[in-house]
Design a protein around this motif. Structure first.
Motif, PDB file in Angstrom:
ATOM      1  N   GLN A 275       1.144  -1.463   0.095  1.00 27.88           N
ATOM      2  CA  GLN A 275       0.313   0.305   0.316  1.00 27.88           C
ATOM      3  C   GLN A 275       0.866   0.758  -0.230  1.00 27.88           C
ATOM      4  N   GLY A 276       1.973   1.353   0.572  1.00 26.98           N
ATOM      5  CA  GLY A 276       3.058   2.545   0.711  1.00 26.98           C
ATOM      6  C   GLY A 276       3.565   2.480  -0.353  1.00 26.98           C
ATOM      7  N   ALA A 277       3.274   1.482  -1.395  1.00 30.87           N
ATOM      8  CA  ALA A 277       4.676   1.569  -2.820  1.00 30.87           C
ATOM      9  C   ALA A 277       3.428   1.908  -3.432  1.00 30.87           C
ATOM     10  N   ARG A 278       2.010   1.246  -2.970  1.00 28.63           N
ATOM     11  CA  ARG A 278       1.366   1.992  -4.310  1.00 28.63           C
ATOM     12  C   ARG A 278       0.470   3.677  -3.974  1.00 28.63           C
ATOM     13  N   MET A 279       0.604   3.921  -3.101  1.00 30.84           N
ATOM     14  CA  MET A 279       0.342   5.593  -2.847  1.00 30.84           C
ATOM     15  C   MET A 279       2.075   5.759  -3.132  1.00 30.84           C
ATOM     16  N   SER A 280       3.221   5.685  -3.056  1.00 35.99           N
ATOM     17  CA  SER A 280       4.192   6.355  -3.908  1.00 35.99           C
ATOM     18  C   SER A 280       4.383   6.629  -5.171  1.00 35.99           C
ATOM     19  N   ALA A 281       3.564   5.330  -6.210  1.00 32.85           N
ATOM     20  CA  ALA A 281       3.787   4.917  -7.305  1.00 32.85           C
ATOM     21  C   ALA A 281       2.849   6.099  -7.789  1.00 32.85           C
ATOM     22  N   MET A 282       1.250   5.825  -6.935  1.00 36.08           N
ATOM     23  CA  MET A 282       0.256   6.851  -7.377  1.00 36.08           C
ATOM     24  C   MET A 282       0.338   8.024  -7.741  1.00 36.08           C
ATOM     25  N   ASP A 283       1.589   9.179  -6.346  1.00 37.66           N
ATOM     26  CA  ASP A 283       1.771  10.332  -6.174  1.00 37.66           C
ATOM     27  C   ASP A 283       2.457  10.991  -7.507  1.00 37.66           C
ATOM     28  N   SER A 284       3.461   9.546  -7.794  1.00 43.09           N
ATOM     29  CA  SER A 284       4.629  10.405  -8.696  1.00 43.09           C
ATOM     30  C   SER A 284       3.928   9.753 -10.081  1.00 43.09           C
ATOM     31  N   SER A 285       2.403   9.276 -10.534  1.00 39.71           N
ATOM     32  CA  SER A 285       1.726   8.863 -12.013  1.00 39.71           C
ATOM     33  C   SER A 285       1.196  10.250 -11.524  1.00 39.71           C
ATOM     34  N   SER A 286       0.173  11.205 -10.846  1.00 37.38           N
ATOM     35  CA  SER A 286      -0.462  11.912 -10.751  1.00 37.38           C
ATOM     36  C   SER A 286       0.522  13.434 -11.079  1.00 37.38           C
ATOM     37  N   ARG A 287       1.801  13.703 -10.680  1.00 39.22           N
ATOM     38  CA  ARG A 287       2.091  14.823 -10.737  1.00 39.22           C
ATOM     39  C   ARG A 287       3.174  14.792 -12.316  1.00 39.22           C
ATOM     40  N   ASN A 288       3.222  13.157 -12.935  1.00 38.46           N
ATOM     41  CA  ASN A 288       3.843  13.246 -14.128  1.00 38.46           C
ATOM     42  C   ASN A 288       2.199  13.096 -14.813  1.00 38.46           C
ATOM     43  N   ALA A 289       0.897  12.830 -14.608  1.00 35.17           N
ATOM     44  CA  ALA A 289      -0.130  13.830 -15.893  1.00 35.17           C
ATOM     45  C   ALA A 289      -0.226  15.479 -15.483  1.00 35.17           C
ATOM     46  N   GLY A 290       0.394  15.626 -14.151  1.00 35.67           N
ATOM     47  CA  GLY A 290       0.300  17.196 -14.390  1.00 35.67           C
ATOM     48  C   GLY A 290       0.997  17.783 -15.318  1.00 35.67           C
ATOM     49  N   ASP A 291       2.485  17.499 -15.122  1.00 36.70           N
ATOM     50  CA  ASP A 291       2.870  17.960 -15.778  1.00 36.70           C
ATOM     51  C   ASP A 291       2.858  17.800 -17.914  1.00 36.70           C
ATOM     52  N   MET A 292       2.833  16.604 -17.727  1.00 35.41           N
ATOM     53  CA  MET A 292       2.190  16.571 -18.911  1.00 35.41           C
ATOM     54  C   MET A 292       0.575  17.137 -19.749  1.00 35.41           C
ATOM     55  N   LEU A 293       0.083  17.857 -18.647  1.00 33.70           N
ATOM     56  CA  LEU A 293      -1.531  18.043 -19.457  1.00 33.70           C
ATOM     57  C   LEU A 293      -1.033  19.842 -19.081  1.00 33.70           C
ATOM     58  N   ASP A 294      -0.036  20.573 -18.470  1.00 33.97           N
ATOM     59  CA  ASP A 294       0.287  21.830 -18.267  1.00 33.97           C
ATOM     60  C   ASP A 294       1.418  21.389 -20.046  1.00 33.97           C
ATOM     61  N   ARG A 295       1.573  20.328 -20.841  1.00 30.94           N
ATOM     62  CA  ARG A 295       3.328  20.315 -21.391  1.00 30.94           C
ATOM     63  C   ARG A 295       1.645  20.693 -22.903  1.00 30.94           C
ATOM     64  N   LEU A 296       0.245  19.845 -22.908  1.00 27.87           N
ATOM     65  CA  LEU A 296      -0.343  19.769 -23.621  1.00 27.87           C
ATOM     66  C   LEU A 296      -1.382  21.224 -23.650  1.00 27.87           C
ATOM     67  N   THR A 297      -1.411  21.441 -22.582  1.00 26.00           N
ATOM     68  CA  THR A 297      -2.241  22.894 -22.802  1.00 26.00           C
ATOM     69  C   THR A 297      -1.357  24.189 -23.026  1.00 26.00           C
ATOM     70  N   LEU A 298      -0.130  24.206 -22.864  1.00 29.92           N
ATOM     71  CA  LEU A 298       0.939  24.908 -23.569  1.00 29.92           C
ATOM     72  C   LEU A 298       0.571  24.294 -25.286  1.00 29.92           C
ATOM     73  N   THR A 299       1.171  23.197 -26.059  1.00 27.88           N
ATOM     74  CA  THR A 299       0.684  23.001 -27.517  1.00 27.88           C
ATOM     75  C   THR A 299      -0.707  23.609 -27.596  1.00 27.88           C
ATOM     76  N   TYR A 300      -1.356  23.250 -26.880  1.00 28.30           N
ATOM     77  CA  TYR A 300      -3.123  23.542 -27.706  1.00 28.30           C
ATOM     78  C   TYR A 300      -3.298  25.196 -27.803  1.00 28.30           C
ATOM     79  N   ASN A 301      -2.607  26.261 -26.786  1.00 30.51           N
ATOM     80  CA  ASN A 301      -3.161  27.567 -27.283  1.00 30.51           C
ATOM     81  C   ASN A 301      -2.014  27.446 -28.061  1.00 30.51           C
ATOM     82  N   ARG A 302      -0.797  26.893 -28.827  1.00 34.13           N
ATOM     83  CA  ARG A 302       0.164  27.293 -29.587  1.00 34.13           C
ATOM     84  C   ARG A 302      -0.761  27.194 -30.572  1.00 34.13           C
ATOM     85  N   THR A 303      -1.111  26.376 -30.646  1.00 30.08           N
ATOM     86  CA  THR A 303      -1.499  25.188 -31.810  1.00 30.08           C
ATOM     87  C   THR A 303      -2.792  26.652 -32.276  1.00 30.08           C
ATOM     88  N   ARG A 304      -3.660  27.008 -31.565  1.00 29.37           N
ATOM     89  CA  ARG A 304      -4.838  27.950 -31.750  1.00 29.37           C
ATOM     90  C   ARG A 304      -4.678  29.030 -32.532  1.00 29.37           C
TER      91      ARG A 304
END
Length: 324
Positions: A275-304
């Motif tokens: 459970q501790g390892a899953r909690m840590s892995a999901m926290d890292s995944s959420s932060r990585n998803a946030g970083d990816m979302l920021d990059r996609l938002t920037l790409t979307y704004n530039r394209t638009r």
């Protein structure tokens, strides 16, 4: 839509016959035919980025929910794991823990999880088990596996299927208790012949840290042999036996109880580490998803922005061409 297309085509070919300026007719017929193609290309590019952003947001919601579930389970099971450590410590004081003892029949009990998405905790248990198997192998030795959990089973079946003696899964389908684990330990003792049981599990230290651990349980015959030879278990003869039971019967009962207590602690420690390892892995995944979302938002704004700029240039160019 077909009739509209025919009307457009009719206007396109009929207009030069009545227009006094052929150049303006060619220009006016060319611009409408190109505009849908360019607009279509721009819409597809922004739509792909928008769909990707939506997928990443959904994944982020799932990982955050899994992190919260793992955190709640961790708090519930961590206390039980810490309290269970007092069960096996008296056996270590009495019989010791001798992982380097050389015996003929070794049984490696590998404890893992039934589910993934918890980092490398299951792979670590399998690696330690394979190292123990290789270390204790020899021409006159026998090594067998007892596998607890789907993840270790899936990995060990690939190269050690013939050495797997017993498989048990769905350990955490119901809340873990000593009765459940003792029944499981009794099944192992009845179906497996051994001189030494080596339990491989992950001991919980913190949410981001777990320690691969190997506990050894010797058979009553090996315990008696070691005590008579004056080895590490030689002090066992200093204790007096009360009642009608013989020394062999006491050692038999002591071994069974020791194995069930160590198994109970090992299962709880591994579940807490999971459970501790899953909690840590999901926290890292959420932060990585946030970083990816920021990059996609920037790409979307530039394209638009590029799409809007291109449309403005086309409008200005068309107006300038009509005025000229």
């Amino acid at each position: 839509m077909a009739m509209a297309a025919l009307r457009r085509e009719g206007r396109r070919f009929a207009t030069p016959l009545i227009s006094p300026n052929p150049a303006n007719v060619f220009r006016s017929s060319l611009i409408p035919s190109e505009e849908p193609v360019l607009s279509g290309v721009r819409c597809i590019s922004t739509q792909v980025v928008r769909n990707r952003m939506k997928s990443v947001k959904n994944i982020q919601k799932i990982t955050k929910a899994m992190k919260m579930v793992a955190a709640s389970k961790l708090r519930a099971i961590q206390t039980r794991a810490e309290n269970s450590r007092g069960l096996w410590q008296p056996f270590t004081a009495l019989l010791g823990d001798t992982p380097s003892i050389d015996v003929k029949k070794n049984v490696i009990v590998t404890i893992s999880a039934d589910k993934g998405l918890c980092g490398g905790i299951n792979s670590t248990s399998v690696k330690i088990s394979r190292a123990m198997h290789k270390l204790n192998s020899g021409p006159d030795k026998e090594n067998k596996y007892v596998v607890l959990g789907e993840k270790a089973k899936a990995q060990l079946v690939r190269d050690s299927k013939k050495d797997i003696e017993l498989v048990m899964t769905e350990l955490q389908k119901n809340p873990l208790n000593y009765t459940q684990v003792s029944v499981m330990a009794d099944d192992i003792l009845k179906n497996v012949e051994f001189d030494a049981l080596r339990i491989v599990y992950n001991k919980f230290q913190s949410v981001v840290s777990f320690l691969p651990t190997v506990s050894t349980v010797l058979s009553p015959e090996v315990v008696e042999r070691e005590a008579e030879s004056g080895g590490k278990l030689g002090d066992l003869d200093l204790y007096e036996i009360e009642g009608a039971e013989t020394k062999a019967e006491v050692l038999q009962n002591l071994t069974e109880f020791q194995f069930s207590c160590i198994m109970y602690n090992a299962v709880l420690e591994n579940a807490t580490s999971e459970q501790g390892a899953r909690m840590s892995a999901m926290d890292s995944s959420s932060r990585n998803a946030g970083d990816m979302l920021d990059r996609l938002t920037l790409t979307y704004n530039r394209t638009r922005q590029a799409s809007i700029t291109t449309e403005l240039i086309e409008i200005i160019s068309g107006a300038s061409a009509l005025e000229g």
